[in-house]
Motif scaffolding. Sequence first.
Motif, PDB file in Angstrom:
ATOM      1  N   UNK A  66      54.517   1.733  23.598  1.00 20.09           N
ATOM      2  CA  UNK A  66      55.464   1.131  22.667  1.00 20.09           C
ATOM      3  C   UNK A  66      54.772   0.865  21.334  1.00 20.09           C
ATOM      4  N   UNK A  67      55.557   0.644  20.298  1.00 13.40           N
ATOM      5  CA  UNK A  67      55.000   0.346  18.974  1.00 13.40           C
ATOM      6  C   UNK A  67      54.550  -1.107  18.856  1.00 13.40           C
ATOM      7  N   UNK A  68      55.176  -1.989  19.612  1.00 13.92           N
ATOM      8  CA  UNK A  68      54.800  -3.399  19.632  1.00 13.92           C
ATOM      9  C   UNK A  68      55.237  -3.975  20.968  1.00 13.92           C
ATOM     10  N   UNK A  69      54.659  -5.115  21.342  1.00 20.64           N
ATOM     11  CA  UNK A  69      54.778  -5.625  22.704  1.00 20.64           C
ATOM     12  C   UNK A  69      56.240  -5.821  23.128  1.00 20.64           C
ATOM     13  N   UNK A  70      57.049  -6.428  22.278  1.00 17.87           N
ATOM     14  CA  UNK A  70      58.426  -6.753  22.642  1.00 17.87           C
ATOM     15  C   UNK A  70      59.432  -5.698  22.194  1.00 17.87           C
ATOM     16  N   UNK A  71      58.972  -4.493  21.977  1.00 16.96           N
ATOM     17  CA  UNK A  71      59.911  -3.441  21.616  1.00 16.96           C
ATOM     18  C   UNK A  71      60.974  -3.249  22.695  1.00 16.96           C
ATOM     19  N   UNK A  72      60.581  -3.346  23.943  1.00 19.16           N
ATOM     20  CA  UNK A  72      61.522  -3.212  25.062  1.00 19.16           C
ATOM     21  C   UNK A  72      61.363  -4.358  26.059  1.00 19.16           C
ATOM     22  N   UNK A 132      68.582  -5.697  26.484  1.00 21.06           N
ATOM     23  CA  UNK A 132      69.475  -6.357  25.530  1.00 21.06           C
ATOM     24  C   UNK A 132      68.681  -7.414  24.778  1.00 21.06           C
ATOM     25  N   UNK A 133      69.042  -7.642  23.529  1.00 21.05           N
ATOM     26  CA  UNK A 133      68.338  -8.628  22.708  1.00 21.05           C
ATOM     27  C   UNK A 133      69.019  -9.984  22.781  1.00 21.05           C
ATOM     28  N   UNK A 169      68.392 -21.385  28.229  1.00 19.45           N
ATOM     29  CA  UNK A 169      68.021 -20.328  27.301  1.00 19.45           C
ATOM     30  C   UNK A 169      68.467 -18.998  27.883  1.00 19.45           C
ATOM     31  N   UNK A 170      69.193 -18.225  27.095  1.00 16.30           N
ATOM     32  CA  UNK A 170      69.721 -16.940  27.563  1.00 16.30           C
ATOM     33  C   UNK A 170      68.648 -15.857  27.488  1.00 16.30           C
ATOM     34  N   UNK A 171      68.644 -14.974  28.494  1.00 19.45           N
ATOM     35  CA  UNK A 171      67.690 -13.873  28.542  1.00 19.45           C
ATOM     36  C   UNK A 171      68.366 -12.673  29.180  1.00 19.45           C
ATOM     37  N   UNK A 172      67.657 -11.555  29.160  1.00 19.78           N
ATOM     38  CA  UNK A 172      68.184 -10.349  29.783  1.00 19.78           C
ATOM     39  C   UNK A 172      68.053 -10.418  31.300  1.00 19.78           C
TER      40      UNK A 172
END
Length: 275
Positions: A66-72, A132-133, A169-172
């Motif tokens: 990935x390009x950065x840790x939280x990309x996915x 999902x973000x 707190x909402x998350x995927x």
Amino acid sequence: MNIRYTVGINEYRRMNTQELRDAFQVNIFETGEINLLYCEVERGIIGAAVPTTTALKLIVGKELAADYFCQRREIGILNIGGQGIVTVDGVEYVVNNLDCLYVGRGSRDITFSSNDVSTPARFYFISYPAHKEFPTALAKKTDANALHLGSVKDANKRTIYQYIHKEGIKSCQLVMGFTALEEGSVWNTMPCHTHERRTEVYMYFGLEDNARVFHLMGLGDETRHLTMANEQAVISPMWSIHSGCGTQAYNFCWGMGGENQRFDDMDHIQIKDLK
């Protein structure tokens, strides 16, 4: 980033104590460093950051492609040390002891720092893939949904603090919080259960140097145990129970990822059926 591969439901039966430790037990805290463990089970990442004189930046490893840790990915962070700051894309979040920060998918720049190097923050985190973000959000301990469970009679009087969950707190897919046992209580998650639809990771903390927790794992009718010290984590795959008994009261952070986010989605095992 270290990598830990899956151990199967049949393989664990033949493993000796050291092999069980190598497969399921995790040492993650190191002063002045960020350490990461990439687990094949649910593609979870367990991590810890203990910043001192300089901020620590979360970087992506080749393992994620990935390009950065939280990309996915999404991250849940619990601070079990002194006051710290997590900076996410230029926004500073002051995270006090036992506060929880959720970092959503798409967040690019994440750094950890401590306000006082003599009592540094001790950030523990767990990350799962996200499709999902959801927005980055901070929850103080007082914001958590507190569930008071157990009894003195059963030596399991405790409070469960839910942070990242369907009503918080909402998350995927991440679900996260911590449990605090009251003085004189030593059992957690007993009667025990499994989660056939998700994996759980425990991180024990708040123990004195000479105290231990005996973490039970394996199938209900063929249990094993791991002896856990302060700030050690343990991976609990979908087929394994996850319960423990300490030499004194303790806390543990729990985090889950998998098929759903239902806290009560458990396959219960009666105490009389344990072997």
